[in-house]
Write an enzyme that holds these catalytic residues in place. Structure first.
Site, PDB file in Angstrom:
ATOM      1  N   ASN A   1      21.885  26.535  55.721  1.00  0.00           N
ATOM      2  CA  ASN A   1      21.319  25.180  55.581  1.00  0.00           C
ATOM      3  C   ASN A   1      19.798  25.151  55.695  1.00  0.00           C
ATOM      4  O   ASN A   1      19.136  24.403  54.968  1.00  0.00           O
ATOM      5  CB  ASN A   1      21.982  24.224  56.572  1.00  0.00           C
ATOM      6  CG  ASN A   1      21.776  24.638  58.008  1.00  0.00           C
ATOM      7  OD1 ASN A   1      21.704  25.830  58.315  1.00  0.00           O
ATOM      8  ND2 ASN A   1      21.670  23.683  58.897  1.00  0.00           N
TER       9      ASN A   1
ATOM     10  N   GLY B   1      25.944  29.135  63.255  1.00  0.00           N
ATOM     11  CA  GLY B   1      26.879  28.835  62.179  1.00  0.00           C
ATOM     12  C   GLY B   1      27.971  27.919  62.697  1.00  0.00           C
ATOM     13  O   GLY B   1      27.787  27.227  63.699  1.00  0.00           O
TER      14      GLY B   1
ATOM     15  N   THR C   1      33.697  30.122  63.162  1.00  0.00           N
ATOM     16  CA  THR C   1      33.129  31.472  63.007  1.00  0.00           C
ATOM     17  C   THR C   1      32.630  31.981  64.358  1.00  0.00           C
ATOM     18  O   THR C   1      32.808  33.163  64.685  1.00  0.00           O
ATOM     19  CB  THR C   1      31.944  31.448  62.009  1.00  0.00           C
ATOM     20  OG1 THR C   1      32.301  30.666  60.887  1.00  0.00           O
ATOM     21  CG2 THR C   1      31.585  32.836  61.562  1.00  0.00           C
TER      22      THR C   1
ATOM     23  N   GLU D   1      24.991  29.427  68.496  1.00  0.00           N
ATOM     24  CA  GLU D   1      24.516  28.068  68.169  1.00  0.00           C
ATOM     25  C   GLU D   1      25.451  27.528  67.101  1.00  0.00           C
ATOM     26  O   GLU D   1      25.409  27.985  65.956  1.00  0.00           O
ATOM     27  CB  GLU D   1      23.080  28.120  67.631  1.00  0.00           C
ATOM     28  CG  GLU D   1      22.063  28.657  68.615  1.00  0.00           C
ATOM     29  CD  GLU D   1      21.943  27.795  69.852  1.00  0.00           C
ATOM     30  OE1 GLU D   1      22.263  26.592  69.787  1.00  0.00           O
ATOM     31  OE2 GLU D   1      21.551  28.325  70.901  1.00  0.00           O
TER      32      GLU D   1
ATOM     33  N   GLU E   1      18.514  28.952  72.759  1.00  0.00           N
ATOM     34  CA  GLU E   1      17.424  29.648  72.083  1.00  0.00           C
ATOM     35  C   GLU E   1      16.115  28.967  72.473  1.00  0.00           C
ATOM     36  O   GLU E   1      16.103  28.030  73.270  1.00  0.00           O
ATOM     37  CB  GLU E   1      17.628  29.584  70.569  1.00  0.00           C
ATOM     38  CG  GLU E   1      18.880  30.315  70.111  1.00  0.00           C
ATOM     39  CD  GLU E   1      19.015  30.384  68.597  1.00  0.00           C
ATOM     40  OE1 GLU E   1      18.752  29.365  67.925  1.00  0.00           O
ATOM     41  OE2 GLU E   1      19.368  31.467  68.088  1.00  0.00           O
TER      42      GLU E   1
HETATM   43  P1  NDP Z   1      29.388  29.856  58.871  1.00  0.00           P
HETATM   44  O1  NDP Z   1      29.898  29.907  60.267  1.00  0.00           O
HETATM   45  O2  NDP Z   1      30.355  29.833  57.772  1.00  0.00           O
HETATM   46  O3  NDP Z   1      28.430  31.097  58.595  1.00  0.00           O
HETATM   47  C1  NDP Z   1      27.287  31.392  59.356  1.00  0.00           C
HETATM   48  C2  NDP Z   1      26.918  32.854  59.154  1.00  0.00           C
HETATM   49  O4  NDP Z   1      27.943  33.685  59.728  1.00  0.00           O
HETATM   50  C3  NDP Z   1      26.826  33.262  57.690  1.00  0.00           C
HETATM   51  O5  NDP Z   1      25.824  34.233  57.539  1.00  0.00           O
HETATM   52  C4  NDP Z   1      28.211  33.825  57.455  1.00  0.00           C
HETATM   53  O6  NDP Z   1      28.227  34.670  56.357  1.00  0.00           O
HETATM   54  C5  NDP Z   1      28.442  34.563  58.758  1.00  0.00           C
HETATM   55  N1  NDP Z   1      29.843  34.855  59.073  1.00  0.00           N
HETATM   56  C6  NDP Z   1      30.958  34.213  58.628  1.00  0.00           C
HETATM   57  N2  NDP Z   1      32.071  34.793  59.154  1.00  0.00           N
HETATM   58  C7  NDP Z   1      31.653  35.811  59.961  1.00  0.00           C
HETATM   59  C8  NDP Z   1      32.307  36.770  60.794  1.00  0.00           C
HETATM   60  N3  NDP Z   1      33.644  36.808  60.919  1.00  0.00           N
HETATM   61  N4  NDP Z   1      31.564  37.666  61.485  1.00  0.00           N
HETATM   62  C9  NDP Z   1      30.230  37.640  61.382  1.00  0.00           C
HETATM   63  N5  NDP Z   1      29.540  36.764  60.601  1.00  0.00           N
HETATM   64  C10 NDP Z   1      30.237  35.843  59.908  1.00  0.00           C
HETATM   65  O7  NDP Z   1      28.391  28.610  58.826  1.00  0.00           O
HETATM   66  P2  NDP Z   1      27.653  28.035  57.566  1.00  0.00           P
HETATM   67  O8  NDP Z   1      26.822  29.090  56.918  1.00  0.00           O
HETATM   68  O9  NDP Z   1      28.657  27.294  56.746  1.00  0.00           O
HETATM   69  O10 NDP Z   1      26.643  27.003  58.263  1.00  0.00           O
HETATM   70  C11 NDP Z   1      26.994  25.729  58.621  1.00  0.00           C
HETATM   71  C12 NDP Z   1      27.336  25.668  60.105  1.00  0.00           C
HETATM   72  O11 NDP Z   1      26.246  26.114  60.880  1.00  0.00           O
HETATM   73  C13 NDP Z   1      27.585  24.244  60.551  1.00  0.00           C
HETATM   74  O12 NDP Z   1      28.742  24.204  61.374  1.00  0.00           O
HETATM   75  C14 NDP Z   1      26.362  23.920  61.377  1.00  0.00           C
HETATM   76  O13 NDP Z   1      26.560  22.960  62.367  1.00  0.00           O
HETATM   77  C15 NDP Z   1      26.036  25.228  61.974  1.00  0.00           C
HETATM   78  N6  NDP Z   1      24.654  25.238  62.398  1.00  0.00           N
HETATM   79  C16 NDP Z   1      24.385  25.235  63.742  1.00  0.00           C
HETATM   80  C17 NDP Z   1      23.079  25.179  64.190  1.00  0.00           C
HETATM   81  C18 NDP Z   1      22.758  25.196  65.647  1.00  0.00           C
HETATM   82  O14 NDP Z   1      21.635  25.541  65.984  1.00  0.00           O
HETATM   83  N7  NDP Z   1      23.667  24.855  66.541  1.00  0.00           N
HETATM   84  C19 NDP Z   1      21.974  25.107  63.241  1.00  0.00           C
HETATM   85  C20 NDP Z   1      22.368  25.134  61.861  1.00  0.00           C
HETATM   86  C21 NDP Z   1      23.670  25.203  61.464  1.00  0.00           C
HETATM   87  P3  NDP Z   1      28.620  34.089  54.899  1.00  0.00           P
HETATM   88  O15 NDP Z   1      27.918  32.800  54.711  1.00  0.00           O
HETATM   89  O16 NDP Z   1      28.079  35.159  54.034  1.00  0.00           O
HETATM   90  O17 NDP Z   1      30.102  33.950  54.921  1.00  0.00           O
END
Ligand code: NDP
Length: 491
Positions: A156, A232, A236, A254, A468
């Site tokens: 994002n 993320g 996840t 986070e 963080e």
């Molecule tokens: P995801 O959880 O789908 O992915 C985040 C990252 O983790 C990506 O690089 C993804 O790779 C990777 N990933 C996915 N599965 C695994 C695994 N089993 N092991 C290791 N890495 C993995 O999140 P999104 O990318 O869809 O982002 C949106 C989410 O992030 C929302 O829920 C949002 O709230 C959260 N977020 C939280 C923030 C915070 O600071 N609290 C800030 C910004 C976002 P790939 O995409 O290649 O599958």
């Protein structure tokens, strides 16, 4: 940078390279649907190569003086500034966000992250304690880099969140294996080139691209990555904790948010309204901090809805390259389908669509096939509806009313998330009391997303583990040792 502008390669040991398997993931521009680039699809063997590069490079990097590390990180920040235009355009192509937003928010913040941690390590203070009982002693704490760390970030705010992890990890003297989201990976590769030019030694920063379930999992599972910093989704995060916790790795998670915006009876709506709109829809609502649940005191509901609906309906959704666009496209057609399914679910549960709920009626032909959605307001869903309880991560807000301010706190706390909350009131005593009762890692009063990088950043409950920012990040990326020197007999 990449072998060709159409390929995003790994960066391992100071060089760009494809996966050993030579597998690629296609990615299209979400605003136009046109093919964009192929992303290297990393696997465990690529992560193992990156770990080898870290093992070679980390000791020397960890032994450099803070002043030398600071000098290089400041040059990286300057390099990001120098490439503002190219980085912003790439972020816009990868994510569909307005170019103007990438230029004003994402890329400047990436440079600020490097500047902040580059200078923070010059001003660190230590802990020491004079112990008198049972014996005279001096206790002090030294900190060393963890070693090799894994950093995994979402799509994002791609470079913004990537650098929020990488900068403190490098500043603290670690070697890094990082994976950006495969949906928006390109600026991470551009950063590697900037870092190399700034003099960051080969092998200190390695980027392995690919799917979370493959490259991401391999980073988490590799025995050499002693700390994992992840941003993320909550699901996840749980999967990552399941792998990392039994290996006793340090974990910073986070995760998602479902953040309440509370409008008290005495709120100054003239000041609040533009910020409430921004907090709901900035970056198409795809920010973990977005205020996606608006709770309004019942005496202000009619007035609020009138003003809010007028402002939201006037937001312009369209081509991210058009300077007039307030919102661009969502990150993918798949994500758009998930967001619209959540809207349908909310309506089924009893919410009313006040505005939005569908793609904009008119789109320029360049973006006619993009993943666009008009900003959507769902009025009065029940508290147990999925659209209130679960993160939608799109341009969708719910509006509910409350009777007493205590009810607002109860409703605000009534989800599994606990990342951020915003309170709009003129009564600072009330704001202070509410902030103490809200289950949120960050509470903004009469503002939103006003960030000071020194503050702890993160959430409670299912929004994460750890914090963080500032000292918290530097502590996470270091291991403390307590040295206790017995001082012996007094003179
Ligand atoms: P995801 O959880 O789908 O992915 C985040 C990252 O983790 C990506 O690089 C993804 O790779 C990777 N990933 C996915 N599965 C695994 C695994 N089993 N092991 C290791 N890495 C993995 O999140 P999104 O990318 O869809 O982002 C949106 C989410 O992030 C929302 O829920 C949002 O709230 C959260 N977020 C939280 C923030 C915070 O600071 N609290 C800030 C910004 C976002 P790939 O995409 O290649 O599958």
């Amino acid at each position: 940078m990449h072998a060709s502008p159409t390929q995003v390669q790994h960066f391992i040991g100071g060089s760009f390279c494809p996966s050993e398997s030579d597998a690629w993931i296609p990615r299209e521009n979400p605003a136009t649907g046109a093919p964009l680039r192929s992303i290297a699809r990393g696997q465990s063997e690529d992560v193992a190569r990156a770990a080898g590069a870290c093992a070679k490079a980390q000791k020397a990097w960890g032994a450099t003086s803070p002043a030398e590390r600071s000098r290089i990180l400041l040059q990286i920040a300057d390099g990001i500034d120098a490439q503002l235009d190219a980085l912003a355009m790439t972020e816009c192509e990868d994510t569909g966000k307005p170019l103007s937003l990438a230029r004003s928010l994402d890329i400047p913040r990436a440079a600020a992250n490097f500047r902040f941690f580059a200078t923070a390590i010059l001003h660190e203070t230590g802990e020491s304690y004079r112990t008198e009982v049972p014996q005279d002693a001096l206790n002090y704490v030294t900190r060393r880099p963890v070693g090799t760390v894994g950093c995994i970030s979402p799509w994002n705010l791609p470079l913004y969140l990537f650098t929020w992890k990488i900068a403190p990890a490098l500043a603290a003297g670690n070697a890094v294996i990082a994976k950006p989201s495969e949906l928006a990976p390109t600026t991470a590769s551009m950063l590697c080139e900037i870092a190399a030019r700034a003099g960051l030694p080969a092998g200190v920063l390695n980027v392995v691209h690919g799917l979370g379930s493959e490259a991401g999992h391999a980073i988490v599972a590799h025995p050499q990555t002693k700390a994992i910093s992840f941003t993320g989704g909550t699901t996840t995060g749980a999967a990552i904790a399941g792998v990392a916790a039994p290996m006793f790795k340090k974990l910073s998670l986070e995760l998602g948010g479902k953040n309440p915006t509370i409008i008290c009876a005495d709120a100054d709506l003239t000041v609040a309204m533009p910020e409430i709109v921004r907090s709901a829809f900035l970056n198409q609502g795809q920010i973990c901090l977005c205020g996606s649940r608006i709770l309004v005191h019942k005496t202000r509901l009619a007035e609020f809805m009138e003003q809010f609906t007028a402002l939201v309906s006037a937001l312009r959704v369209g081509d991210p390259l058009d300077a007039e666009s307030d919102l661009g496209s969502l990150v993918s057609m798949e994500h758009l389908a998930k967001v619209t399914a959540m809207i349908a679910r909310g309506v089924k549960d009893g919410a009313k669509i006040v505005t939005g709920g569908a793609p904009p009626a008119r789109l320029a032909s360049r973006v006619a096939k993009g993943a666009f959605l008009s900003p959507t307001v769902l009025l009065a869903p029940p508290q147990d509806s999925q659209c209130v309880q679960e993160e939608i991560f799109g341009p969708v807000v719910t509006v509910q009313s409350f009777d007493r301010h205590a009810d607002a706190v109860r409703m605000a706390n009534g989800t599994r998330y606990g990342l951020a909350a915003t309170i709009w009131t003129r009564d600072l005593s009330r704001a202070h009391r509410m902030a103490g009762a809200l289950e949120a890692g960050i509470v903004w009063v009469n503002c939103w997303m006003l960030r000071d990088l020194r503050t702890p950043f993160g959430g409670m409950k299912d929004s994460g583990v750890g914090r963080e920012g500032g000292t918290e990040a530097l502590r996470f990326f270091t291991e403390p040792t307590n040295v206790c020197i017995a001082l012996g007999a007094r003179l």
